[in-house]
Scaffold this motif. Structure first.
Motif, PDB file in Angstrom:
ATOM      1  N   PHE A  27       0.841  -1.189   0.000  1.00 37.27           N
ATOM      2  CA  PHE A  27       0.000   0.000   0.000  1.00 37.27           C
ATOM      3  C   PHE A  27       0.884   1.250   0.000  1.00 37.27           C
ATOM      4  N   ASP A  28       0.503   2.233  -0.769  1.00 38.53           N
ATOM      5  CA  ASP A  28       1.172   3.539  -0.768  1.00 38.53           C
ATOM      6  C   ASP A  28       0.040   4.546  -0.807  1.00 38.53           C
ATOM      7  N   LEU A  29      -0.470   4.896   0.379  1.00 41.74           N
ATOM      8  CA  LEU A  29      -1.751   5.585   0.470  1.00 41.74           C
ATOM      9  C   LEU A  29      -1.665   6.993  -0.106  1.00 41.74           C
ATOM     10  N   SER A  30      -2.312   7.167  -1.241  1.00 44.26           N
ATOM     11  CA  SER A  30      -2.361   8.449  -1.950  1.00 44.26           C
ATOM     12  C   SER A  30      -3.448   8.332  -3.006  1.00 44.26           C
ATOM     13  N   LEU A  31      -4.045   9.451  -3.388  1.00 46.14           N
ATOM     14  CA  LEU A  31      -5.080   9.426  -4.424  1.00 46.14           C
ATOM     15  C   LEU A  31      -4.599  10.016  -5.745  1.00 46.14           C
ATOM     16  N   ASP A  32      -3.392  10.566  -5.775  1.00 44.44           N
ATOM     17  CA  ASP A  32      -2.908  11.248  -6.983  1.00 44.44           C
ATOM     18  C   ASP A  32      -2.790  10.296  -8.164  1.00 44.44           C
ATOM     19  N   ARG A  33      -2.214   9.115  -7.938  1.00 44.21           N
ATOM     20  CA  ARG A  33      -1.955   8.199  -9.051  1.00 44.21           C
ATOM     21  C   ARG A  33      -3.257   7.687  -9.649  1.00 44.21           C
ATOM     22  N   ILE A  34      -4.213   7.304  -8.798  1.00 41.75           N
ATOM     23  CA  ILE A  34      -5.448   6.748  -9.352  1.00 41.75           C
ATOM     24  C   ILE A  34      -6.293   7.842 -10.005  1.00 41.75           C
ATOM     25  N   ARG A  35      -6.261   9.047  -9.475  1.00 39.88           N
ATOM     26  CA  ARG A  35      -7.007  10.137 -10.135  1.00 39.88           C
ATOM     27  C   ARG A  35      -6.438  10.397 -11.533  1.00 39.88           C
ATOM     28  N   ARG A  36      -5.117  10.378 -11.659  1.00 44.31           N
ATOM     29  CA  ARG A  36      -4.486  10.574 -12.965  1.00 44.31           C
ATOM     30  C   ARG A  36      -4.906   9.479 -13.932  1.00 44.31           C
ATOM     31  N   LEU A  37      -4.888   8.219 -13.449  1.00 45.35           N
ATOM     32  CA  LEU A  37      -5.262   7.088 -14.293  1.00 45.35           C
ATOM     33  C   LEU A  37      -6.733   7.166 -14.699  1.00 45.35           C
ATOM     34  N   LEU A  38      -7.599   7.492 -13.750  1.00 37.57           N
ATOM     35  CA  LEU A  38      -9.028   7.567 -14.058  1.00 37.57           C
ATOM     36  C   LEU A  38      -9.326   8.667 -15.073  1.00 37.57           C
ATOM     37  N   ASN A  43     -12.702   9.113 -16.600  1.00 41.56           N
ATOM     38  CA  ASN A  43     -13.364   9.267 -15.295  1.00 41.56           C
ATOM     39  C   ASN A  43     -14.592   8.361 -15.124  1.00 41.56           C
ATOM     40  N   PRO A  44     -14.392   7.053 -15.247  1.00 41.51           N
ATOM     41  CA  PRO A  44     -15.531   6.134 -15.105  1.00 41.51           C
ATOM     42  C   PRO A  44     -16.173   6.176 -13.720  1.00 41.51           C
ATOM     43  N   HIS A  45     -15.412   6.578 -12.696  1.00 44.05           N
ATOM     44  CA  HIS A  45     -15.961   6.646 -11.335  1.00 44.05           C
ATOM     45  C   HIS A  45     -17.035   7.706 -11.192  1.00 44.05           C
ATOM     46  N   GLN A  46     -17.112   8.606 -12.181  1.00 43.88           N
ATOM     47  CA  GLN A  46     -18.149   9.633 -12.159  1.00 43.88           C
ATOM     48  C   GLN A  46     -19.385   9.224 -12.956  1.00 43.88           C
ATOM     49  N   LYS A  47     -19.414   7.987 -13.458  1.00 40.57           N
ATOM     50  CA  LYS A  47     -20.515   7.511 -14.302  1.00 40.57           C
ATOM     51  C   LYS A  47     -21.174   6.278 -13.698  1.00 40.57           C
ATOM     52  N   LEU A  48     -21.222   6.237 -12.360  1.00 42.58           N
ATOM     53  CA  LEU A  48     -21.763   5.080 -11.661  1.00 42.58           C
ATOM     54  C   LEU A  48     -23.187   5.333 -11.183  1.00 42.58           C
ATOM     55  N   ASP A 112     -10.280  -8.240 -20.084  1.00 42.35           N
ATOM     56  CA  ASP A 112     -10.322  -7.108 -21.014  1.00 42.35           C
ATOM     57  C   ASP A 112     -10.198  -5.781 -20.267  1.00 42.35           C
ATOM     58  N   ALA A 113     -10.903  -5.642 -19.150  1.00 39.65           N
ATOM     59  CA  ALA A 113     -10.809  -4.407 -18.365  1.00 39.65           C
ATOM     60  C   ALA A 113      -9.401  -4.223 -17.813  1.00 39.65           C
ATOM     61  N   LEU A 114      -8.786  -5.305 -17.358  1.00 44.72           N
ATOM     62  CA  LEU A 114      -7.412  -5.219 -16.853  1.00 44.72           C
ATOM     63  C   LEU A 114      -6.458  -4.739 -17.944  1.00 44.72           C
ATOM     64  N   ARG A 115      -6.592  -5.286 -19.153  1.00 41.04           N
ATOM     65  CA  ARG A 115      -5.705  -4.886 -20.251  1.00 41.04           C
ATOM     66  C   ARG A 115      -5.875  -3.405 -20.573  1.00 41.04           C
ATOM     67  N   ARG A 116      -7.118  -2.962 -20.622  1.00 44.59           N
ATOM     68  CA  ARG A 116      -7.370  -1.552 -20.970  1.00 44.59           C
ATOM     69  C   ARG A 116      -6.841  -0.600 -19.907  1.00 44.59           C
ATOM     70  N   VAL A 117      -7.027  -0.970 -18.637  1.00 48.60           N
ATOM     71  CA  VAL A 117      -6.540  -0.109 -17.562  1.00 48.60           C
ATOM     72  C   VAL A 117      -5.017  -0.088 -17.540  1.00 48.60           C
ATOM     73  N   ALA A 122       0.060   3.001 -18.843  1.00 48.20           N
ATOM     74  CA  ALA A 122       1.273   3.155 -19.653  1.00 48.20           C
ATOM     75  C   ALA A 122       2.559   3.003 -18.843  1.00 48.20           C
ATOM     76  N   GLY A 123       2.567   2.073 -17.899  1.00 47.34           N
ATOM     77  CA  GLY A 123       3.790   1.770 -17.164  1.00 47.34           C
ATOM     78  C   GLY A 123       4.155   2.743 -16.063  1.00 47.34           C
ATOM     79  N   ARG A 124       3.308   3.730 -15.799  1.00 45.19           N
ATOM     80  CA  ARG A 124       3.628   4.694 -14.734  1.00 45.19           C
ATOM     81  C   ARG A 124       3.586   4.003 -13.370  1.00 45.19           C
TER      82      ARG A 124
END
Length: 450
Positions: A27-38, A43-48, A112-117, A122-124
């Motif tokens: 665990f590396d508790l931070s929201l910056d990386r996942i917000r960048r990825l989303l 921003n699929p988390h905003q379409k739930l 398929d979802a894993l591959r797309r994510v 992109a290796g970040r």
């Protein structure tokens, strides 16, 4: 292909193995990386659909299971995210089915979802849990449903699920000491981390809290954020009366069957879930709640085994229970449940226990001091952080229990069988101390979650 009938390594499993080789496990508790990825993913988390977001040290998984059962009893399609899994990674994602039971995600859909994510990342630098959480939002935004029940992974404030800015309701279940290196070594510090999922002006449901200090922090945070708040024992409650669950809130009183999940603690967990589903804006009738109490399921938490390979290896007539609770607070509620079983049907209690090295084994074992006859400590297969069984046996001894190490669960069962006298009452056996151990057991027994 179903998640419970897969080849040794599924397509999704292969994708996760690639991710594990590239990215850190921890665990590396931070929201910056996942917000960048989303953001890259649109921003699929905003379409739930409406999200019920659930945090807590103990009981959050049970509350998730109850919320799912309640919404499905209302005929709604419900996506459900839980962690960790017990046997297959797929268990973390249940896809809602209108008018039916949500299904563990299909392997190809998951892969398929894993591959797309992974491609979007992109290796970040990122953790595997953050990628898996992004997969949650991709899957749940692309499949139609009426609601999402989202269980926090670790903590709350910096957990990867906490990118949800407008939950229908935030739920905080009981708080006790766990994950101290990440969350703090006092319950009020842990409560502050869990309270991080609360959002200004949006509903909050607070489950039964053992510690006044944690309750104070949760209430103060909700008040500061002007959240409409429901507190267990104040705004809603549940108790057992004549073998029934009596639930009460401002809408009235409901006389319900006891939950299918065993243990007195499930009354409070069920009550929090009922309040949460209502606070999220969904309508529940008494008949819907009755159906949910009868159909709720939560594998690996006070789950009784009644068939399978390991079940056959136990003494004839033995009761075998598995439970993944792994901290002192969980130990207390599991021991209370075992004592209640003892009141109804006296049997000698044996523990078969494995734990990882971030837990408090003495605190866990102390709850069983007066009720367990013997402890066998075992390794956890596939874990590089499992406690050595010899050291774990010493911890049980320090808690006042008679204990010895064994090479495996099967070996411990064989030892219990060898001690069973022909006319003796068959034992009650509790296998637990770690969700990872429970996963091993369910896999070896041939009874993975479905």
């Amino acid at each position: 292909m179903s998640a419970t009938n897969m080849p040794a390594v599924s397509a999704a499993g292969q994708e996760i193995e690639k991710l594990m080789a590239l990215h850190p496990k921890g665990f590396d508790l931070s929201l910056d990386r996942i917000r960048r990825l989303l953001e890259v993913l649109g921003n699929p988390h905003q379409k739930l659909p409406p999200v019920i977001h659930i945090a807590g040290t103990n009981g959050k998984g049970s509350a998730t299971a109850f919320c799912r059962a309640l919404l499905e009893a209302a005929g709604l399609a419900v996506h459900v995210h839980t962690s960790p899994h017990l046997v297959n990674w797929h268990e973390r994602y249940r896809i809602g089915v209108k008018g039916g039971r949500s299904q563990i995600v299909d392997d190809e859909l998951f892969a398929d979802a894993l591959r797309r994510v992974a491609a979007a990342n992109a290796g970040r630098t990122i953790t595997v849990f953050e990628i898996l959480t992004a997969v949650t939002f991709v899957l749940f935004s692309e499949q139609p449903a009426d609601a999402v029940v989202l269980e926090v992974g670790l903590g709350g404030r910096f957990d990867a699920t906490n990118v949800i800015d407008t939950p229908a309701v935030s739920v905080i279940m009981p708080i006790s000491l766990d994950h101290q290196p990440y969350l703090g070594d006092r319950v009020e510090l842990i409560a502050a981390e869990k309270a991080g999922i609360m959002k200004r002006g949006l509903p909050v449901v607070i489950g039964r809290q053992e510690y006044e200090a944690s309750l104070d922090v949760l209430v103060e945070t909700a008040e500061r954020l002007s959240c409409p708040m429901s507190v267990y024992g104040q705004d809603y409650s549940g108790h057992e009366e004549f073998g029934r669950l009596i639930y009460q809130d401002e809408f009235g009183l409901a006389d319900l069957p006891l939950p299918r999940l065993p243990g007195r603690h499930q009354i409070a967990n069920a009550s929090a879930a009922i309040r949460a589903v209502k606070a999220a804006g969904f309508t529940l009738t008494d008949s819907m709640i009755e159906k949910a109490m009868a159909t709720v399921e939560w594998p690996g938490r006070l789950q009784r085994l009644s068939e399978g390979r390991l079940f056959q290896a136990a003494p004839a007539g033995a009761e075998i229970w598995v439970d993944g609770g792994h901290n002192p607070g969980a130990g207390e509620v599991i021991a209370e449940a075992m004592a209640a079983f003892e009141e109804r049907h006296a049997r000698p209690l044996y523990l078969i226990t494995g734990m990882i090295n971030t837990k408090d084994p003495v605190g866990y074992f102390r709850a069983f001091t007066d009720i367990a006859e013997h402890v066998f400590t075992v390794p956890i297969r596939g874990s590089d952080v499992g406690l050595d069984p010899v050291a774990l046996a010493h911890s049980a001894f320090d808690a006042g229990l008679i204990a010895e190490p064994a090479g495996s669960v099967e070996e411990a069962l064989a030892e219990i069988s060898s001690r069973q006298m022909p006319d003796a009452v068959p034992p009650r056996i509790l296998i637990g101390g770690s969700l990872y151990l429970v996963g091993n057991v369910l896999a070896d027994n041939g009874t993975p979650p479905t």
